[in-house]
Design a protein around this motif. Structure first.
Motif, PDB file in Angstrom:
ATOM      1  N   LEU A   1      72.064  19.264  31.939  1.00 52.97           N
ATOM      2  CA  LEU A   1      73.164  19.068  32.884  1.00 52.97           C
ATOM      3  C   LEU A   1      73.374  17.577  33.156  1.00 52.97           C
ATOM      4  N   GLU A   2      72.262  16.845  33.332  1.00 50.42           N
ATOM      5  CA  GLU A   2      72.356  15.391  33.548  1.00 50.42           C
ATOM      6  C   GLU A   2      73.035  14.713  32.372  1.00 50.42           C
ATOM      7  N   MET A   3      72.674  15.161  31.160  1.00 53.54           N
ATOM      8  CA  MET A   3      73.263  14.583  29.954  1.00 53.54           C
ATOM      9  C   MET A   3      74.759  14.856  29.911  1.00 53.54           C
ATOM     10  N   SER A   4      75.142  16.074  30.307  1.00 47.43           N
ATOM     11  CA  SER A   4      76.567  16.429  30.255  1.00 47.43           C
ATOM     12  C   SER A   4      77.391  15.542  31.189  1.00 47.43           C
ATOM     13  N   TYR A   5      76.803  15.137  32.326  1.00 50.60           N
ATOM     14  CA  TYR A   5      77.508  14.253  33.254  1.00 50.60           C
ATOM     15  C   TYR A   5      77.724  12.863  32.653  1.00 50.60           C
ATOM     16  N   ARG A   6      76.835  12.458  31.730  1.00 48.92           N
ATOM     17  CA  ARG A   6      76.899  11.083  31.184  1.00 48.92           C
ATOM     18  C   ARG A   6      77.748  10.991  29.913  1.00 48.92           C
ATOM     19  N   LEU A   7      78.122  12.147  29.351  1.00 48.72           N
ATOM     20  CA  LEU A   7      78.852  12.121  28.076  1.00 48.72           C
ATOM     21  C   LEU A   7      80.210  11.444  28.203  1.00 48.72           C
ATOM     22  N   ASN A   8      80.934  11.741  29.260  1.00 46.98           N
ATOM     23  CA  ASN A   8      82.289  11.193  29.393  1.00 46.98           C
ATOM     24  C   ASN A   8      82.285   9.664  29.477  1.00 46.98           C
ATOM     25  N   PRO A   9      81.477   9.046  30.363  1.00 48.20           N
ATOM     26  CA  PRO A   9      81.465   7.575  30.373  1.00 48.20           C
ATOM     27  C   PRO A   9      80.923   6.969  29.077  1.00 48.20           C
ATOM     28  N   MET A  10      79.932   7.643  28.454  1.00 41.85           N
ATOM     29  CA  MET A  10      79.408   7.141  27.174  1.00 41.85           C
ATOM     30  C   MET A  10      80.480   7.210  26.095  1.00 41.85           C
TER      31      MET A  10
ATOM     32  N   VAL B   1      75.853  12.559  18.336  1.00 46.69           N
ATOM     33  CA  VAL B   1      75.526  12.866  19.732  1.00 46.69           C
ATOM     34  C   VAL B   1      75.276  14.366  19.887  1.00 46.69           C
ATOM     35  N   LYS B   2      76.097  15.182  19.226  1.00 51.07           N
ATOM     36  CA  LYS B   2      75.884  16.633  19.258  1.00 51.07           C
ATOM     37  C   LYS B   2      74.502  16.990  18.706  1.00 51.07           C
ATOM     38  N   TYR B   3      74.144  16.365  17.601  1.00 54.47           N
ATOM     39  CA  TYR B   3      72.835  16.627  16.977  1.00 54.47           C
ATOM     40  C   TYR B   3      71.699  16.269  17.933  1.00 54.47           C
ATOM     41  N   TYR B   4      71.839  15.142  18.607  1.00 52.72           N
ATOM     42  CA  TYR B   4      70.809  14.708  19.575  1.00 52.72           C
ATOM     43  C   TYR B   4      70.610  15.765  20.657  1.00 52.72           C
ATOM     44  N   VAL B   5      71.715  16.251  21.231  1.00 54.52           N
ATOM     45  CA  VAL B   5      71.625  17.234  22.317  1.00 54.52           C
ATOM     46  C   VAL B   5      71.090  18.559  21.793  1.00 54.52           C
ATOM     47  N   LEU B   6      71.602  19.035  20.645  1.00 54.86           N
ATOM     48  CA  LEU B   6      71.196  20.341  20.124  1.00 54.86           C
ATOM     49  C   LEU B   6      69.735  20.344  19.684  1.00 54.86           C
ATOM     50  N   PHE B   7      69.324  19.302  18.978  1.00 53.50           N
ATOM     51  CA  PHE B   7      67.934  19.240  18.511  1.00 53.50           C
ATOM     52  C   PHE B   7      66.971  19.280  19.696  1.00 53.50           C
ATOM     53  N   ASN B   8      67.251  18.478  20.708  1.00 52.73           N
ATOM     54  CA  ASN B   8      66.355  18.427  21.866  1.00 52.73           C
ATOM     55  C   ASN B   8      66.405  19.723  22.674  1.00 52.73           C
ATOM     56  N   PHE B   9      67.538  20.413  22.653  1.00 52.48           N
ATOM     57  CA  PHE B   9      67.618  21.724  23.298  1.00 52.48           C
ATOM     58  C   PHE B   9      66.817  22.757  22.520  1.00 52.48           C
ATOM     59  N   LYS B  10      67.003  22.804  21.194  1.00 56.15           N
ATOM     60  CA  LYS B  10      66.301  23.793  20.362  1.00 56.15           C
ATOM     61  C   LYS B  10      64.787  23.607  20.415  1.00 56.15           C
ATOM     62  N   GLU B  11      64.360  22.362  20.467  1.00 58.66           N
ATOM     63  CA  GLU B  11      62.922  22.078  20.501  1.00 58.66           C
ATOM     64  C   GLU B  11      62.357  22.124  21.923  1.00 58.66           C
ATOM     65  N   LYS B  12      63.240  22.449  22.888  1.00 59.65           N
ATOM     66  CA  LYS B  12      62.858  22.548  24.306  1.00 59.65           C
ATOM     67  C   LYS B  12      62.312  21.230  24.852  1.00 59.65           C
ATOM     68  N   TYR B  13      62.847  20.119  24.310  1.00 61.84           N
ATOM     69  CA  TYR B  13      62.486  18.808  24.844  1.00 61.84           C
ATOM     70  C   TYR B  13      63.318  18.477  26.082  1.00 61.84           C
ATOM     71  N   LEU B  14      64.465  19.170  26.231  1.00 65.83           N
ATOM     72  CA  LEU B  14      65.316  18.975  27.393  1.00 65.83           C
ATOM     73  C   LEU B  14      65.252  20.214  28.275  1.00 65.83           C
ATOM     74  N   THR B  15      65.009  20.025  29.556  1.00 65.63           N
ATOM     75  CA  THR B  15      65.079  21.142  30.495  1.00 65.63           C
ATOM     76  C   THR B  15      66.547  21.421  30.810  1.00 65.63           C
ATOM     77  N   ASN B  16      66.798  22.529  31.516  1.00 63.05           N
ATOM     78  CA  ASN B  16      68.175  22.854  31.895  1.00 63.05           C
ATOM     79  C   ASN B  16      68.791  21.731  32.728  1.00 63.05           C
ATOM     80  N   VAL B  17      67.982  21.174  33.634  1.00 63.67           N
ATOM     81  CA  VAL B  17      68.483  20.091  34.487  1.00 63.67           C
ATOM     82  C   VAL B  17      68.782  18.850  33.652  1.00 63.67           C
ATOM     83  N   SER B  18      67.945  18.572  32.649  1.00 66.94           N
ATOM     84  CA  SER B  18      68.169  17.410  31.780  1.00 66.94           C
ATOM     85  C   SER B  18      69.463  17.575  30.979  1.00 66.94           C
TER      86      SER B  18
END
Length: 653
Positions: A85-94, A66-83
């Motif tokens: 943040l949205e992902m961070s809200y979903r981590l706990n229930p996931m 899961v860390k790799y998924y978030v970091l890779f998409n952040f480094k490649e700028k596939y995730l915006t700042n808002v995305s």
């Protein structure tokens, strides 16, 4: 658990994940709580949120994935700042869901996609009680699972259940086609497992010969076909024993239960299934129908496609008052990067995908004009729809200056990583990095301009804009300016003259003026050595031929076509629409067309050279066939002076 517990064929991929997380002095691997304000991360809070917390994942291996998924998409700028943040809200229930139901799994790839149903129920129990939040959470979970499974999967792309166009060499996708996430992938996951390999093998046979959109539509129709039979309690193996009775049920369903489908769609839902079944039968697929297809699907079963005359009536032109308002206000677009795209659409009449497919390293060329003793600017591009390797059309000096500025900016911003294909209108960061700007975004930008400037149609409604209308409008402008229909065909990159004729209409006033200027008939011939007009001795053999030729041109609805005149009766359909007029019995050509032949022969030779350089062997072979036809016809024209297969019979009829 130790790393040895992971399957041997997954170890090296998992080690890649660990190495990737060791970036920035191991910050991402060692910390389960990432600080958004760190310089290696965002550098600031996002809406007062400071941390992304992965500690809810109790399984270390799944947590690192899961860390790799978030970091890779952040480094490649596939995730915006808002995305993010949205992902961070979903981590706990996931994390809670995976820890409760899949705590013994070594990797996310061991979790089936049907877990999303179970996940939805779990999320509801954990007080995620709005449909929006539930859908976002399920969407993030599905995206995570697809990403990780694709990362671990080292098979050939066509062996997988989801194919991405970027991973298939030779796939025919337009420049703008991959902008939409739905368009850059085909999924076989809804095809029954029993027939999945059969359908994948069939798609593989056409994936590099037909367009990507054709393959997507084909798979959609095949999926509908199988879904119909499985819903109606047919079991695995039904296709091998399919009967006429079974097909009749399917045809009834398509034609009577899908009333919202247009004629063309109804045609495809039966004709393309017939094509699929015929192919797998001829190719002797193991699971092909045993009975011959022509005993199962009859020609009359296939609904007729929409009449071409109805299609022509739908050709839409931008009304002149609206066109002037758009042209005058285009500099006020709220996204300035789209202004040059609009100007080129207006200037050329090319398709939006053709403009998006321009490359900054070869889209502008200067060609010497012998008559004007100066260099003229030409726009150069590949027209993928009709297979033109390099089409060159003249553009005005001011437009060329604008293109040059866009080229200079693209060169400055482009690297091998963010623009490997050298697109002129490129996306330099984000999920679509390396893809051209979005055609849809251009359309939305123009629509916002229409609302801002209050541009309304004759009914007082805000004008509904379609990019392709600019192409139709430009074709009409070319005709009204007196340009020959064959030249318009070349500029627009049409495959057939008939298609150009459909688009190239004129206003009634312009039609009258053109008719008035050509009403008086004068007989002449061209000296092929001097290109001078000469009077014709009407008593000579040549004079008699020319009189008959001119009489037929004037009185029998003759149409000017490349290299000659078409004597086809106006009410008859053109059987040569997809071929060259040179082979048509209604075609007539004379020595006055010799310069046209010679010029076209040189042009085709250049196209053959270009096709070879671009690796387009299929285009080169087609052009070679065309070249032989041109050279043969030219030889016959020089010998016979005038060629018309139907001869006097057409005149005397």
């Amino acid at each position: 658990m130790k790393i040895q517990e992971i399957k041997s064929n997954q170890q090296s991929k998992y080690e890649e994940i660990i190495e990737y997380l060791k970036q920035d002095n191991g910050y991402w691997l060692e910390n389960d709580k990432w600080d958004l304000t760190q310089e290696v991360f965002i550098g600031e809070k996002i809406y007062n949120s400071r941390y992304i917390d992965f500690s809810c994942f109790k399984n270390k291996y799944i947590k690192n994935e899961v860390k790799y998924y978030v970091l890779f998409n952040f480094k490649e700028k596939y995730l915006t700042n808002v995305s993010i943040l949205e992902m961070s809200y979903r981590l706990n229930p996931m994390g809670g869901f995976f820890s409760k139901y899949y705590k013994d799994k070594i990797s996310l790839i061991d979790i089936n996609s049907d877990c999303l149903i179970k996940g939805g129920n779990f999320l509801i129990q954990t007080n995620i009680n709005t449909d929006k939040s539930l859908n976002i959470c399920k969407s993030k979970m599905a995206s995570l699972l697809h990403f990780i499974k694709d990362f671990y999967d080292d098979r050939e792309e066509t062996e997988k259940d989801i194919w991405y166009s970027k991973n298939i060499k030779g796939v025919k996708i337009p420049a703008s086609g991959a902008n939409n996430g739905k368009n850059n992938r085909v999924s076989f996951e809804e095809i029954p497992i029993y027939y999945r390999e059969t359908v994948k093998r069939y798609l593989k046979s056409i994936i590099t010969t037909r367009s990507w959109s054709y393959c997507i539509n084909t798979l959609s129709i095949i999926n509908k076909f199988f879904k119909f039979f499985y819903i109606n309690k047919y079991a695995d193996g039904f296709l091998e024993n399919i009967s006429r009775c079974d097909i009749e049920k399917y045809i009834f369903y398509i034609t009577n239960k899908n009333m919202d489908l247009c004629k063309d769609e109804l045609h495809k839902n039966i004709a393309w299934i017939k094509k699929f079944l015929e192919y797998i039968q001829m190719a002797q697929y193991e699971k092909a129908p045993k009975k011959e297809i022509y005993y199962i699907i009859f020609p009359d079963d296939i609904p007729r496609q929409e009449n071409k005359s109805i299609q022509v009536k739908r050709v839409k032109f931008v009304p002149e008052p609206i066109l002037k308002q758009l042209d005058n206000n285009i500099m006020d677009l709220d996204r300035p990067q789209y202004i040059p795209m609009y100007i080129l659409l207006r200037e050329t009449g090319w398709r939006g995908t053709d403009i998006l497919n321009l490359r900054f390293n070869n889209c502008l060329e200067q060609i010497w004009n012998n008559k004007e003793k100066q260099y003229n600017y030409y726009l150069c591009g590949e027209i993928t729809k009709t297979g033109i390797a390099q089409l060159k059309i003249p553009i005005r000096y001011k437009v060329a200056q604008m293109v040059q500025k866009v080229i200079d900016k693209a060169k400055m911003l482009s690297t091998e990583k963010n623009n490997p294909k050298k697109y002129l209108f490129n996306t330099y960061e984000g999920k679509l990095k390396g893809k051209p700007l979005s055609k849809q975004n251009l359309l939305l930008t123009i629509q916002r301009l229409i609302e801002k400037k209050d541009i309304r149609d004759v009914n007082g409604e805000l004008y509904h804009f379609r990019l392709h209308s600019l192409r139709h409008t430009r074709a009409k402008e070319y005709v009204e300016q007196g340009m020959g229909i064959s030249i318009i065909q070349q500029i627009l990159g049409h495959q057939s003259l008939q298609m150009t004729v459909h688009y190239a209409t004129v206003t009634e006033n312009t039609l009258y003026e053109k008719w008035k200027n050509t009403e008086d008939l004068e007989l002449f011939k061209v000296d092929t050595n001097t290109n001078e007009l000469e009077q014709v001795d009407l008593n000579s053999e040549d004079g008699e031929k020319l009189i008959r030729y001119e009489y037929v041109k004037k009185n029998l609805d003759a149409v000017r076509v490349p290299f000659g005149v078409c004597f086809k009766a106006s009410k008859l359909p053109c059987k040569q629409q997809m071929n060259h007029c040179l082979t048509c019995a209604s075609f007539c050509t004379t020595t006055e067309n010799i310069p046209e032949y010679e010029e076209e022969i040189e042009h085709v030779k250049k196209q053959i050279d270009i096709s070879k350089r671009c690796g387009r062997e299929l285009w080169a072979e087609k052009n070679k066939t065309y070249l032989r036809l041109l050279e043969d016809t030219l030889t016959r024209v020089k010998e016979q002076k005038i060629i018309h297969k139907n001869g006097k019979s057409r005149e005397e009829a």
